[in-house]
Scaffold this motif. Structure first.
Motif, PDB file in Angstrom:
ATOM      1  N   GLU A 155       9.232  -1.169  -2.667  1.00  0.00           N
ATOM      2  CA  GLU A 155       8.389  -2.151  -2.000  1.00  0.00           C
ATOM      3  C   GLU A 155       6.908  -1.968  -2.331  1.00  0.00           C
ATOM      4  O   GLU A 155       6.091  -2.835  -2.027  1.00  0.00           O
ATOM      5  N   LYS A 156       6.552  -0.830  -2.954  1.00  0.00           N
ATOM      6  CA  LYS A 156       5.159  -0.541  -3.298  1.00  0.00           C
ATOM      7  C   LYS A 156       4.259  -0.545  -2.066  1.00  0.00           C
ATOM      8  O   LYS A 156       3.120  -1.020  -2.109  1.00  0.00           O
ATOM      9  N   LEU A 157       4.766  -0.053  -0.949  1.00  0.00           N
ATOM     10  CA  LEU A 157       3.982  -0.024   0.277  1.00  0.00           C
ATOM     11  C   LEU A 157       2.855   0.992   0.139  1.00  0.00           C
ATOM     12  O   LEU A 157       3.087   2.165  -0.155  1.00  0.00           O
ATOM     13  N   LEU A 158       1.619   0.545   0.362  1.00  0.00           N
ATOM     14  CA  LEU A 158       0.456   1.416   0.224  1.00  0.00           C
ATOM     15  C   LEU A 158       0.258   2.236   1.495  1.00  0.00           C
ATOM     16  O   LEU A 158       0.542   1.766   2.595  1.00  0.00           O
ATOM     17  N   PRO A 159      -0.272   3.465   1.379  1.00  0.00           N
ATOM     18  CA  PRO A 159      -0.515   4.288   2.567  1.00  0.00           C
ATOM     19  C   PRO A 159      -1.768   3.838   3.300  1.00  0.00           C
ATOM     20  O   PRO A 159      -2.628   3.146   2.748  1.00  0.00           O
ATOM     21  N   TYR A 160      -1.878   4.247   4.543  1.00  0.00           N
ATOM     22  CA  TYR A 160      -3.079   3.986   5.323  1.00  0.00           C
ATOM     23  C   TYR A 160      -4.289   4.541   4.573  1.00  0.00           C
ATOM     24  O   TYR A 160      -4.254   5.630   4.016  1.00  0.00           O
ATOM     25  N   GLY A 161      -5.367   3.793   4.573  1.00  0.00           N
ATOM     26  CA  GLY A 161      -6.563   4.146   3.808  1.00  0.00           C
ATOM     27  C   GLY A 161      -6.947   3.021   2.871  1.00  0.00           C
ATOM     28  O   GLY A 161      -8.091   2.956   2.409  1.00  0.00           O
ATOM     29  N   TRP A 162      -5.984   2.127   2.572  1.00  0.00           N
ATOM     30  CA  TRP A 162      -6.266   0.931   1.783  1.00  0.00           C
ATOM     31  C   TRP A 162      -6.629  -0.210   2.736  1.00  0.00           C
ATOM     32  O   TRP A 162      -5.936  -0.454   3.720  1.00  0.00           O
ATOM     33  N   PHE A 163      -7.741  -0.913   2.411  1.00  0.00           N
ATOM     34  CA  PHE A 163      -8.232  -1.976   3.277  1.00  0.00           C
ATOM     35  C   PHE A 163      -8.560  -3.213   2.450  1.00  0.00           C
ATOM     36  O   PHE A 163      -9.052  -3.115   1.317  1.00  0.00           O
ATOM     37  N   PHE A 164      -8.309  -4.362   3.051  1.00  0.00           N
ATOM     38  CA  PHE A 164      -8.682  -5.632   2.423  1.00  0.00           C
ATOM     39  C   PHE A 164     -10.204  -5.707   2.298  1.00  0.00           C
ATOM     40  O   PHE A 164     -10.936  -5.404   3.237  1.00  0.00           O
TER      41      PHE A 164
END
Length: 677
Positions: A155-164
């Motif tokens: 699913e390529k789910l990004l970890p917390y720390g990535w923001f729009f």
């Protein structure tokens, strides 16, 4: 105050127009039901009925956050041609949608989470969805540890720390994302920039060679990274990579606390930059900057006497020019460089009651025939309208807090008050609706946190209005050290915790007594974070001025601000900035000890109210626990309220309301009641 703006004479300041027209009959809000007989915290800080309006790029739809029958925020879409016909497209079980932005005219990206300071896996994150409710994609988790394996990797789910960061024009389902270092206390910089396909989760890095320690960045119209601003130790640097070059060049290198820093915001079509700076003047304005000559052009694009220009800008991406600036003086106001939009703003202002702040929202403003208007005043929380320019008709979409009647809210006024050394102190006063003008009232000095930030303006504000609803007059003082009022005002607060900063609050009280606003025998001091510190130092520095004091998450021991155990303030900030702003940990040890409330408890002679979140990483709850123990040992009447699963502020509206109601009860007992309901 006076305003200055340039750019071919097209910049128009909405507040310069004194509007006398009223809204057309079709736009008038329906009458409100009678006010509740009891002042409830949830009426002021509970979930808004409608908020977060965002217009689609093609100007056909508006995205809104609405409160459903569960009392939760959900994401809804309404057609501008059929205002009011909203349909929900996304909701979270036992949680709320917090913010939404448009990816393109048919797709949105939004964040959602369950209530609480501590978030566990599966409780929220960042998602994307089409406006018909299909193609939902989970993009970013709200936890560090994803247990990346199996379907999660696919699913390529990004970890917390990535923001729009922002949407991308003509890039389909892609958006620009930034990854910040959220794990390390000593470094909160941007560590990666990437384009994210919101349909597939595919990530494409676009930050090759970006300097380390990045705080902000600017891309050009082709999507190439051109400007990166960094902080390293005590140096603030602006790096530039010119078109056709692969290397970065430092064009600005100054101390972090230098008054002449530039903050790049945008690159215009001719290659000049739009920057924020106070170079050559006391207050910050918007300027053009020539990166080749490394020179700030002398005439500001927007400047305001007595106030820093710190609001957001909007741009015309077709022409690659800045189209407006959102400016905060005594209140927020728009400045339009686009002649068409300046006329739209004037039409909107003339259609709504005088004294309103009317923010006009549009996607591609150049082609828009309909606009969303967010309108508010000192006594009116946000109301949302659709403005049809062809018919010049306003149609109401909804209201943020429709249960609050305008007549029951306090008028807010702006003043300049002289401190004892002559420094001009901006002061906002909230006048209770139930107290006659010219009548002294029991008064709450409401101290903002920070302390190095802007506190108040004359717009509607929840906590002061809640206090005013009880009949208390509220003073909000922009004491020295506060941002937003120029370098002189900011620098006057350096190394003045508990000293001149504290005197400013007492000077504002003395002014309010002279002006017959405050009853001198009934004044209490309240605040959070730095404001909590100031509340506890108030009875120490100025005995007899305050009848009681209330602190939320207040600092009580200044010597602990330099330790990572007691605060999550970044290590480089503690090492370099605090030395100048607060004092040197070693050289000023005696000053820091002397002006710490924990060491002055025996001098306090008034009742105390203390509240704190148990998960607070900014100011450890031990500050309050140790102080409460010392206060009890000194025989002081002290009330303590601790909140589990809350940090340096409130994530739960219910807890926030509970705090306000407990605070009001404390003030009622020790300050005395006003005439409010």
């Amino acid at each position: 105050m006076s305003w200055f703006s340039s750019r071919s004479g097209l910049a128009t300041l909405a507040m310069a127009v004194l509007c006398t027209a009223v809204a057309p009959a079709a736009a008038q809000a329906p009458p409100l039901a009678a006010a509740e007989p009891k002042v409830r915290g949830t009426s002021y800080v509970g979930m808004e009925r409608m908020t977060g309006a965002q217009v689609s790029p093609d100007n056909r739809h508006v995205a809104l956050l609405l409160t459903d029958d569960r009392g939760r925020h959900v994401l809804a879409i309404s057609e501008l041609a059929k205002p009011g016909d909203a349909r929900v497209i996304a909701a979270v079980p036992d949680g709320d949608v917090h913010h939404a932005d448009w990816v393109n005219e048919k797709r949105l990206i939004y964040t959602a989470r369950r209530t609480g300071e501590t978030i566990v896996e599966g409780e929220g994150g960042t998602f994307a969805i089409d406006i018909d409710g299909t193609r939902i994609q989970h993009l970013v988790s709200w936890t560090f540890d994803l247990g990346r394996s199996g379907t999660r990797f696919k699913e390529k789910l990004l970890p917390y720390g990535w923001f729009f960061h922002r949407s991308l024009r003509d890039r389909g389902d892609e958006v620009l994302m930034e990854e910040r270092n959220v794990r390390a206390l000593e470094d909160r910089s941007i560590v990666a920039l990437a384009r994210l396909d919101t349909a597939t989760g595919q990530l494409t890095r676009v930050d090759g060679g970006m300097p380390s320690g990045a705080l902000s960045h600017v891309f050009d119209r082709n999507g190439d990274l051109r400007i990166v601003t960094t902080i390293e130790q005590d140096r603030h640097r602006v790096h530039h990579r010119a078109p056709g070059s692969s290397g970065w060049v430092v064009v600005e290198d100054r101390p972090v606390l230098d008054g002449g820093l530039i903050d790049p915001l945008f690159i215009e079509a001719d290659g000049t930059w739009v920057v924020r700076s106070s170079r050559g003047r006391d207050t910050e304005g918007l300027f053009s900057y020539d990166p080749k000559a490394r020179r700030l052009l002398p005439e500001p694009l927007v400047a305001v006497d007595g106030f820093d220009v710190r609001g957001a800008i909007t741009v015309d991406e077709t022409q690659q020019l800045i189209s407006s600036a959102w400016v905060r003086a005594d209140r927020w106001q728009p400045v339009w460089f686009d002649e068409k939009m300046a006329k739209v703003q004037k039409e909107v202002d003339a259609s709504l009651p005088p004294g309103r702040v009317n923010q006009v929202h549009c996607g591609d403003c150049a082609t828009a025939a309909r606009f969303v208007v967010e309108s508010s005043s000192d006594r009116v929380p946000a109301e949302f309208y659709v403005y049809d320019r062809a018919s010049r008709r306003l149609t109401q979409l909804g209201r943020e807090r429709p249960w609050l009647a305008e007549g029951g809210q306090g008028r807010r006024s702006f003043h300049r008050v002289a401190a004892r050394d002559g420094l001009s102190l901006p002061v906002i006063v909230t006048h209770p609706a139930a107290v006659a003008a010219g009548t002294p009232a029991p008064t709450v000095v409401y101290v903002h946190g920070g302390p190095w930030l802007r506190g108040a303006d004359t717009g509607w504000s929840a906590e002061p209005q809640f206090l005013a609803a009880h009949g208390w007059r509220v003073l909000e003082v922009e004491f020295r050290g506060s941002f937003g009022f120029g370098q002189k005002h900011f620098r006057a607060g350096w190394r003045q915790w508990g000293q001149a900063m504290q005197d400013d609050l007492a000077d504002a009280v003395a002014w309010a007594v002279r002006e017959k606003l405050a009853d001198p025998g009934r004044v209490c001091i309240v605040g959070g974070s730095y404001g909590g510190y100031a509340a506890l130092m108030g009875p120490v520095r100025h005995p007899g001025t305050y009848r009681c004091a209330a602190s939320f998450a207040g600092v009580t021991d200044l010597t602990k601000m330099y330790s990572g155990f007691w605060t999550d303030i970044a290590e480089h900030y503690r090492r370099y900035n605090l030395t100048q702003l607060l004092g040197d940990e070693r050289a000023d040890a005696e000053m820091l000890r002397r002006f710490s409330p924990i060491n002055r408890v025996a001098e306090i002679k008034v009742p105390l109210f203390l509240a704190h979140g148990k998960e607070d990483r900014r100011v450890d709850i031990a500050h309050t626990e140790r102080f409460a123990t010392a206060a009890r040992e000194a025989g002081l009447p002290v009330e303590v309220l601790a909140f589990s699963n809350e940090g340096h502020g409130f994530s739960s509206q219910r807890n926030h309301a509970r705090y306000l109601e407990a605070l009001a009860g404390f003030l009622q007992r020790h300050l005395g009641g006003g005439a409010g309901r």
